[in-house]
Design a protein around this motif. Sequence first.
Motif, PDB file in Angstrom:
ATOM      1  N   GLU A 326       0.815  -1.213   0.000  1.00 44.21           N
ATOM      2  CA  GLU A 326       0.000   0.000   0.000  1.00 44.21           C
ATOM      3  C   GLU A 326       0.851   1.268   0.000  1.00 44.21           C
ATOM      4  N   ARG A 327       1.997   1.221   0.681  1.00 43.46           N
ATOM      5  CA  ARG A 327       2.796   2.427   0.897  1.00 43.46           C
ATOM      6  C   ARG A 327       3.932   2.613  -0.093  1.00 43.46           C
ATOM      7  N   VAL A 328       4.276   1.610  -0.869  1.00 43.64           N
ATOM      8  CA  VAL A 328       5.374   1.702  -1.839  1.00 43.64           C
ATOM      9  C   VAL A 328       4.810   1.452  -3.230  1.00 43.64           C
ATOM     10  N   ARG A 329       4.996   2.416  -4.132  1.00 47.12           N
ATOM     11  CA  ARG A 329       4.423   2.316  -5.474  1.00 47.12           C
ATOM     12  C   ARG A 329       5.508   2.539  -6.519  1.00 47.12           C
ATOM     13  N   VAL A 330       5.360   1.852  -7.641  1.00 47.11           N
ATOM     14  CA  VAL A 330       6.287   1.967  -8.767  1.00 47.11           C
ATOM     15  C   VAL A 330       5.475   2.284 -10.008  1.00 47.11           C
ATOM     16  N   VAL A 331       5.854   3.347 -10.720  1.00 43.81           N
ATOM     17  CA  VAL A 331       5.142   3.791 -11.920  1.00 43.81           C
ATOM     18  C   VAL A 331       6.154   3.931 -13.052  1.00 43.81           C
ATOM     19  N   ARG A 332       5.833   3.386 -14.211  1.00 46.86           N
ATOM     20  CA  ARG A 332       6.694   3.491 -15.391  1.00 46.86           C
ATOM     21  C   ARG A 332       6.169   4.622 -16.276  1.00 46.86           C
ATOM     22  N   CYS A 333       7.072   5.504 -16.684  1.00 52.32           N
ATOM     23  CA  CYS A 333       6.699   6.717 -17.415  1.00 52.32           C
ATOM     24  C   CYS A 333       7.463   6.799 -18.732  1.00 52.32           C
ATOM     25  N   GLN A 341       2.704  13.980 -13.565  1.00 52.54           N
ATOM     26  CA  GLN A 341       1.357  13.496 -13.278  1.00 52.54           C
ATOM     27  C   GLN A 341       1.375  12.383 -12.226  1.00 52.54           C
ATOM     28  N   ALA A 342       2.362  11.486 -12.294  1.00 54.44           N
ATOM     29  CA  ALA A 342       2.465  10.418 -11.297  1.00 54.44           C
ATOM     30  C   ALA A 342       2.782  10.996  -9.918  1.00 54.44           C
ATOM     31  N   SER A 343       3.605  12.040  -9.900  1.00 51.31           N
ATOM     32  CA  SER A 343       3.919  12.690  -8.628  1.00 51.31           C
ATOM     33  C   SER A 343       2.683  13.337  -8.017  1.00 51.31           C
ATOM     34  N   GLN A 344       1.907  14.005  -8.849  1.00 58.23           N
ATOM     35  CA  GLN A 344       0.681  14.628  -8.350  1.00 58.23           C
ATOM     36  C   GLN A 344      -0.316  13.584  -7.868  1.00 58.23           C
ATOM     37  N   GLN A 345      -0.413  12.466  -8.583  1.00 57.80           N
ATOM     38  CA  GLN A 345      -1.325  11.403  -8.175  1.00 57.80           C
ATOM     39  C   GLN A 345      -0.897  10.795  -6.841  1.00 57.80           C
ATOM     40  N   LEU A 346       0.413  10.665  -6.642  1.00 59.63           N
ATOM     41  CA  LEU A 346       0.906  10.124  -5.379  1.00 59.63           C
ATOM     42  C   LEU A 346       0.545  11.052  -4.222  1.00 59.63           C
ATOM     43  N   ARG A 347       0.672  12.355  -4.444  1.00 60.50           N
ATOM     44  CA  ARG A 347       0.310  13.310  -3.394  1.00 60.50           C
ATOM     45  C   ARG A 347      -1.191  13.310  -3.131  1.00 60.50           C
ATOM     46  N   PRO A 353       0.760   7.754   7.549  1.00 65.46           N
ATOM     47  CA  PRO A 353       1.814   8.746   7.733  1.00 65.46           C
ATOM     48  C   PRO A 353       2.780   8.895   6.571  1.00 65.46           C
ATOM     49  N   PHE A 354       2.787   7.967   5.573  1.00 64.96           N
ATOM     50  CA  PHE A 354       3.908   7.924   4.644  1.00 64.96           C
ATOM     51  C   PHE A 354       3.493   7.263   3.349  1.00 64.96           C
ATOM     52  N   LEU A 355       4.131   7.738   2.257  1.00 60.16           N
ATOM     53  CA  LEU A 355       3.946   7.129   0.949  1.00 60.16           C
ATOM     54  C   LEU A 355       5.245   7.325   0.168  1.00 60.16           C
ATOM     55  N   LEU A 356       5.691   6.269  -0.511  1.00 62.43           N
ATOM     56  CA  LEU A 356       6.945   6.293  -1.263  1.00 62.43           C
ATOM     57  C   LEU A 356       6.676   5.853  -2.686  1.00 62.43           C
ATOM     58  N   PHE A 390      13.177   8.514 -10.580  1.00 61.35           N
ATOM     59  CA  PHE A 390      12.841   9.551  -9.608  1.00 61.35           C
ATOM     60  C   PHE A 390      12.150   8.901  -8.416  1.00 61.35           C
ATOM     61  N   VAL A 391      12.597   9.287  -7.230  1.00 57.56           N
ATOM     62  CA  VAL A 391      12.053   8.758  -5.980  1.00 57.56           C
ATOM     63  C   VAL A 391      11.389   9.906  -5.234  1.00 57.56           C
ATOM     64  N   GLN A 392      10.144   9.703  -4.825  1.00 56.52           N
ATOM     65  CA  GLN A 392       9.406  10.742  -4.101  1.00 56.52           C
ATOM     66  C   GLN A 392       8.985  10.225  -2.725  1.00 56.52           C
ATOM     67  N   PHE A 393       9.272  11.054  -1.709  1.00 55.40           N
ATOM     68  CA  PHE A 393       8.839  10.784  -0.339  1.00 55.40           C
ATOM     69  C   PHE A 393       7.718  11.751   0.014  1.00 55.40           C
TER      70      PHE A 393
END
Length: 708
Positions: A326-333, A341-347, A353-356, A390-393
């Motif tokens: 649930e907390r760790v996601r991988v998206v191919r772009c 867009q993937a960054s905005q969707q993650l936010r 408390p956390f999403l990676l 790219f890694v987003q916390f």
Amino acid sequence: MPPEQLVPPSEFEAPIQQATVANEGEAVPAEELADIQWTCATCNLSLSWGNDWRHEGKLVFCKPCYQDFDNRWWDFQTRDRVRLDVGQEPAELEESLPQEMAELAKPKTLAGSRLLQLLPPLLGGLEPKRESPLSGVDSLAVLTLCRQLRLAVPGLTLRPQDVFRCGTVGELLAVVEVAKVCSTEPESQQTRRNTAAPGDTGASRAIWFAPGQYNSTCKWLYGCRGLLSERIFRRAAAKLIARHEALRAETPEGAAGVEMLRFLRDVVPLHVAWWSHLRKEFPARSWLQRAVRRAAVALSRASAWSLKGSWPRSQPYRLTEEMLQERVRVVRCRTWRDVEQASQQLRDDWQPPFLLGLFMLEGGHPGSRPRGGVGAQNQRPEEWGAPSSFVQFVVTHAYSDGYSVPLIQDLAALYADAALQNGEAAALLAPLPEGSAFEALESRFFATCDGQPEWSHPDQLSLRATTFDVIPRSQPWVYTHEVLLEGGTVGALHAAARKYGLPFEVVFLSLWMASCCKASWGIQAEADRWDPKATEASALRVKSMALTLYAPMRDGDLNEAMVGLFSDWRDFTIQCTGSTSLLGLCLEVADIIRHRRWTIFDPFRNTENILVNILALDAHARGPQQFQQTRAHEYGGRRNSNPDQRRACKAAGHRPMRVTLEQEAPDAWWLTMDLNASVYPTQWCRRFCREFQSSCEAFLARPCEALQ
């Protein structure tokens, strides 16, 4: 008048054919003003002393035209840019030390040798000499230095405040070589902590945070060249979440615990303020007064005990496979646009408390090619093109602040260790006992509840109380204005800051302060010139500036390796007079920040102080993968967007000003001001922008010149 026909404000500054009123700063007697005729700068209406008129600098308007001019500026000029005409950057500071003082520093221990190897990047590439000054080393660089030294010499007891007290390389070398290399914890406590398995359910702690921070986020995006392995990344992410309790912590009471915070957030500051005032002011001369004082101290301790017990707890939960999925996601772009867009969707999908997230830019589209050519140097991560990762916390603000280094540094080391499987990369991780971050934050909160003195507990929490704010009768208008520094302007100021041994953030903050003072002095001088008895601008008679600063407060042992809400509010006041030089102001601000010459936030002056937040970009490439931070996904072409829209609202109890100095890219800084219009009207803001431009020019050409 449609927007395309508006005259830019700069054209209003052209000379007007009208009678000479007065020289700059010179007052005109009222009997002379009565005989002078003015002409409105917009409609050419003849004005006399008895008419209802307004002035802007040397220009005179009738009241309707001035309101139109002011509204047009507010609606269509919400952003300014500082452009400096710099032929070349200021020369670097040359080494001019005497021969006996310019000798290279010579280490005597392993820690000293490692220190000298780490210092050249902090000194601008220069060799570390005994008398080389450390004044230009900022807080982030000091935290990184302490972390690297602890990794090189395990058990080294070196704290950031030890580095801040050193003025030269020789003094720092002496401190490092005499520092103890041992554990600072009792053996029993170490044994108890080491028995807890990483990722297991931890102890519940009383962690302070504002209720609104639980559902707000701290977010960072880092990029590296090449594609990361999804399998290895998930394995490293699991170890990262298990290592840092803030990434898997929640309030056991859920929403009820957050609502309880809304009540206790006001009760605890009242308790602290009441008992601290009573202990200071209550006399203890007679035996009866001493007895009453002892009873009051006992009551305060009982009250503190009940509040500490009632405060909602935060507890890290066991790490499970379901949580990782649930907390760790991988998206191919395919393109950078897909990454945004993937960054905005993650936010948007984030839940405390956390999403990676890992976004792999694989290419396969013309938009994925590198900008500026394949071999272009100094490209930003968003310009690399495919293949890149790219890694987003995204972390709740309740358990994190703006310091992202522990997350990316640990993830890079854990990924390298999972890829090599030889344990060498894992040695790059700072030893972090289980539960140490929440334990440190709880001790700071309890020190505040117990009313501990500031000299014995300087890192105790300020609680950021708003209970004592003075609420105005009517809500003032608050408007936003932006100033952008980019390109050669930032490069020139960086070079000048290095020349004087100052961090760029300190120079930026000092230039803003100097411009605020000069703008206030200028408006007051104009008011005195038009009417020597005027009192409407008396609030702008500035002699000092009271600031509330977001301070890192990571001065404790191993604090730089922890994830948590360590940043806190600290107050300090800068004396500003006309005889102060710009360079002198920069040195004074640098000395205050370097030596922590501030005080714990005073809630009784919350509505009087200016709140300042500095958000610098991580300038270092982290880990073997060389991760670099970018904020392009947040700005999304903000520099080229249309600023022609009013951003104002009515806010109750707003402070005079809220300032954010944020770095978008290595060559771009934003100054964002939220201004209380009743204290800083738009006329002041226009004057400030002109003064800020002149202050930047003066810092390059005439830094020792007086402000006024």
